[in-house]
Design a protein around this motif. Structure first.
Motif, PDB file in Angstrom:
ATOM      1  N   PRO A  10       0.807  -1.228   0.000  1.00 28.45           N
ATOM      2  CA  PRO A  10       0.000   0.000   0.000  1.00 28.45           C
ATOM      3  C   PRO A  10       0.839   1.277   0.000  1.00 28.45           C
ATOM      4  N   PHE A  11       1.973   1.252   0.699  1.00 30.25           N
ATOM      5  CA  PHE A  11       2.867   2.420   0.697  1.00 30.25           C
ATOM      6  C   PHE A  11       3.400   2.680  -0.699  1.00 30.25           C
ATOM      7  N   TRP A  12       3.897   1.625  -1.355  1.00 24.41           N
ATOM      8  CA  TRP A  12       4.539   1.810  -2.655  1.00 24.41           C
ATOM      9  C   TRP A  12       3.548   2.181  -3.757  1.00 24.41           C
ATOM     10  N   LEU A  13       2.298   1.800  -3.608  1.00 23.93           N
ATOM     11  CA  LEU A  13       1.299   2.132  -4.619  1.00 23.93           C
ATOM     12  C   LEU A  13       0.608   3.462  -4.333  1.00 23.93           C
ATOM     13  N   SER A  14       1.054   4.176  -3.321  1.00 23.36           N
ATOM     14  CA  SER A  14       0.445   5.461  -2.979  1.00 23.36           C
ATOM     15  C   SER A  14       1.433   6.621  -3.051  1.00 23.36           C
ATOM     16  N   ARG A  15       2.570   6.412  -3.753  1.00 16.23           N
ATOM     17  CA  ARG A  15       3.558   7.482  -3.846  1.00 16.23           C
ATOM     18  C   ARG A  15       3.070   8.546  -4.823  1.00 16.23           C
ATOM     19  N   PRO A  16       2.985   9.798  -4.390  1.00 14.96           N
ATOM     20  CA  PRO A  16       2.463  10.856  -5.255  1.00 14.96           C
ATOM     21  C   PRO A  16       3.545  11.480  -6.134  1.00 14.96           C
ATOM     22  N   GLY A  17       3.105  12.110  -7.222  1.00 18.62           N
ATOM     23  CA  GLY A  17       3.992  12.919  -8.040  1.00 18.62           C
ATOM     24  C   GLY A  17       4.966  12.152  -8.900  1.00 18.62           C
ATOM     25  N   VAL A  18       4.732  10.877  -9.125  1.00 19.18           N
ATOM     26  CA  VAL A  18       5.609  10.075  -9.980  1.00 19.18           C
ATOM     27  C   VAL A  18       4.741   9.082 -10.742  1.00 19.18           C
ATOM     28  N   ARG A  19       5.136   8.766 -11.962  1.00 14.96           N
ATOM     29  CA  ARG A  19       4.377   7.808 -12.758  1.00 14.96           C
ATOM     30  C   ARG A  19       4.601   6.391 -12.210  1.00 14.96           C
ATOM     31  N   ILE A  20       3.524   5.727 -11.808  1.00 17.28           N
ATOM     32  CA  ILE A  20       3.591   4.364 -11.288  1.00 17.28           C
ATOM     33  C   ILE A  20       2.944   3.441 -12.306  1.00 17.28           C
ATOM     34  N   ALA A  21       3.655   2.390 -12.701  1.00 23.69           N
ATOM     35  CA  ALA A  21       3.079   1.435 -13.644  1.00 23.69           C
ATOM     36  C   ALA A  21       1.842   0.797 -13.026  1.00 23.69           C
ATOM     37  N   THR A  22       0.776   0.711 -13.810  1.00 18.86           N
ATOM     38  CA  THR A  22      -0.476   0.176 -13.269  1.00 18.86           C
ATOM     39  C   THR A  22      -0.433  -1.340 -13.101  1.00 18.86           C
ATOM     40  N   THR A  23       0.546  -2.002 -13.736  1.00 15.06           N
ATOM     41  CA  THR A  23       0.697  -3.453 -13.587  1.00 15.06           C
ATOM     42  C   THR A  23       1.759  -3.754 -12.537  1.00 15.06           C
ATOM     43  N   VAL A  24       1.369  -4.486 -11.511  1.00 14.39           N
ATOM     44  CA  VAL A  24       2.294  -4.947 -10.470  1.00 14.39           C
ATOM     45  C   VAL A  24       2.576  -6.417 -10.751  1.00 14.39           C
ATOM     46  N   LEU A  25       3.847  -6.755 -10.900  1.00 17.88           N
ATOM     47  CA  LEU A  25       4.200  -8.138 -11.209  1.00 17.88           C
ATOM     48  C   LEU A  25       4.292  -8.959  -9.924  1.00 17.88           C
ATOM     49  N   ARG A  26       3.595 -10.105  -9.954  1.00 15.20           N
ATOM     50  CA  ARG A  26       3.513 -10.984  -8.795  1.00 15.20           C
ATOM     51  C   ARG A  26       3.149 -12.379  -9.300  1.00 15.20           C
ATOM     52  N   ALA A  27       3.885 -13.388  -8.886  1.00  6.85           N
ATOM     53  CA  ALA A  27       3.634 -14.749  -9.356  1.00  6.85           C
ATOM     54  C   ALA A  27       2.212 -15.181  -9.025  1.00  6.85           C
ATOM     55  N   GLY A  28       1.542 -15.798  -9.999  1.00  9.75           N
ATOM     56  CA  GLY A  28       0.172 -16.242  -9.798  1.00  9.75           C
ATOM     57  C   GLY A  28       0.033 -17.273  -8.702  1.00  9.75           C
ATOM     58  N   SER A  29       1.094 -18.049  -8.464  1.00  7.66           N
ATOM     59  CA  SER A  29       1.046 -19.100  -7.441  1.00  7.66           C
ATOM     60  C   SER A  29       0.945 -18.537  -6.036  1.00  7.66           C
ATOM     61  N   ARG A  30       1.170 -17.239  -5.869  1.00  4.09           N
ATOM     62  CA  ARG A  30       1.142 -16.630  -4.544  1.00  4.09           C
ATOM     63  C   ARG A  30      -0.275 -16.222  -4.122  1.00  4.09           C
ATOM     64  N   GLY A  31      -1.240 -16.413  -4.997  1.00  6.72           N
ATOM     65  CA  GLY A  31      -2.613 -16.103  -4.632  1.00  6.72           C
ATOM     66  C   GLY A  31      -2.969 -14.649  -4.850  1.00  6.72           C
ATOM     67  N   LYS A  32      -4.212 -14.318  -4.470  1.00  4.30           N
ATOM     68  CA  LYS A  32      -4.727 -12.978  -4.696  1.00  4.30           C
ATOM     69  C   LYS A  32      -4.264 -12.009  -3.613  1.00  4.30           C
ATOM     70  N   LEU A  33      -4.260 -10.740  -4.006  1.00  3.03           N
ATOM     71  CA  LEU A  33      -3.884  -9.676  -3.082  1.00  3.03           C
ATOM     72  C   LEU A  33      -4.686  -8.442  -3.473  1.00  3.03           C
ATOM     73  N   GLU A  34      -5.264  -7.774  -2.505  1.00  2.22           N
ATOM     74  CA  GLU A  34      -6.059  -6.587  -2.793  1.00  2.22           C
ATOM     75  C   GLU A  34      -5.139  -5.411  -3.152  1.00  2.22           C
ATOM     76  N   VAL A  35      -5.453  -4.747  -4.271  1.00  2.00           N
ATOM     77  CA  VAL A  35      -4.722  -3.555  -4.677  1.00  2.00           C
ATOM     78  C   VAL A  35      -5.735  -2.481  -5.059  1.00  2.00           C
ATOM     79  N   PRO A  36      -5.344  -1.212  -5.037  1.00  6.39           N
ATOM     80  CA  PRO A  36      -6.270  -0.148  -5.438  1.00  6.39           C
ATOM     81  C   PRO A  36      -6.803  -0.362  -6.855  1.00  6.39           C
ATOM     82  N   LEU A  37      -7.955   0.224  -7.155  1.00  7.63           N
ATOM     83  CA  LEU A  37      -8.621   0.005  -8.428  1.00  7.63           C
ATOM     84  C   LEU A  37      -7.772   0.385  -9.634  1.00  7.63           C
ATOM     85  N   ALA A  38      -6.879   1.344  -9.462  1.00  7.45           N
ATOM     86  CA  ALA A  38      -6.057   1.793 -10.594  1.00  7.45           C
ATOM     87  C   ALA A  38      -5.012   0.769 -11.002  1.00  7.45           C
ATOM     88  N   PHE A  39      -4.785  -0.247 -10.165  1.00  6.57           N
ATOM     89  CA  PHE A  39      -3.708  -1.204 -10.392  1.00  6.57           C
ATOM     90  C   PHE A  39      -4.258  -2.613 -10.619  1.00  6.57           C
TER      91      PHE A  39
END
Length: 228
Positions: free
Chosen positions: A114-143
């Motif tokens: 949540p900290f890393w996806l809330s950094r202001p004033g910089v372009r953040i890639a909307t795709t977060v890479l995470r192995a599918g085998s690790r299961g689901k994780l809640e992320v903000p709607l933009a990601f």
């Protein structure tokens, strides 16, 4: 003596956040190495000269694309919620841009995402890479989460090729080389610093300044940046 105290303080902060990585953290803080690579250790001091926030970074060059990437390997604050992490990350962006880096990557834990996806004033890639085998994780709607880079621009950030079938769909397991923590153990969050990188991104509006006392940027005994 001052440098020794700062190194001790930096190590203590990192160990609080990453207790299972003591040997590697000691190498980073005391020898300025992450594995076989030279690293930089950067921190912020409070008015009393105590380290409040620290980051360990690698300066990488992706040979196949010529892209310069700043890898944020470890990052931690002594007292959370006082603005130190935000200020240090803002300082790291200034340093990375001054080095003409194309992007910065944070290989985040689940708890810190949540900290890393809330950094202001910089372009953040909307795709977060995470192995599918690790299961689901809640992320903000933009990601969104993906086990593989989405598009050629994101693939250029890695030394590892994405294997695809005849229909163009990724097959096999993408690891996330060359970065220290792979997508099987971390979440790859990308900050785009160069307009030449055509990634889908979101830029969050800056928030009011933190009420924390203004820190002084500090280079804890830092090894000169080297391109790998």
């Amino acid at each position: 003596a001052r440098e020794g105290a700062q190194a001790t303080g930096a190590l203590a902060i990192l160990l609080e956040h990453f207790p299972d990585s003591e040997d590697r953290l000691r190498d980073a803080v005391e020898r300025h190495r992450v594995g076989d690579l030279p690293c930089s250790v950067l921190g912020l001091l409070d008015a009393d000269g105590e380290v409040q926030c620290v980051a360990v970074c690698l300066d990488r060059l992706i040979p196949s694309s010529g892209l310069r990437i700043i890898e944020l390997v470890w990052f931690g604050s002594r007292n959370r919620g006082q603005g130190w992490g935000t200020k240090l990350f803002s300082a790291l962006l200034v340093v990375a841009r001054g080095m003409n880096a194309h992007a910065l990557i944070s290989t985040s834990t689940n708890a810190a995402l949540p900290f890393w996806l809330s950094r202001p004033g910089v372009r953040i890639a909307t795709t977060v890479l995470r192995a599918g085998s690790r299961g689901k994780l809640e992320v903000p709607l933009a990601f969104s989460l993906s086990p593989n880079p989405q598009g050629g621009a994101m693939e250029r950030l890695y030394t590892e090729m994405v294997v695809r079938n005849r229909k163009g769909r990724p097959v096999g397991n993408f690891v996330g080389r060359p970065f220290t923590y792979c997508v099987e153990t971390s979440n790859h969050v990308w900050y785009v610093l160069s307009p030449k990188l055509n990634l889908k991104t979101v830029t969050l509006k800056p928030r009011p300044a933190s009420c924390a006392a203004a820190p002084r940027p500090l280079a804890l005994p830092v090894a000169a940046p080297e391109t790998n």
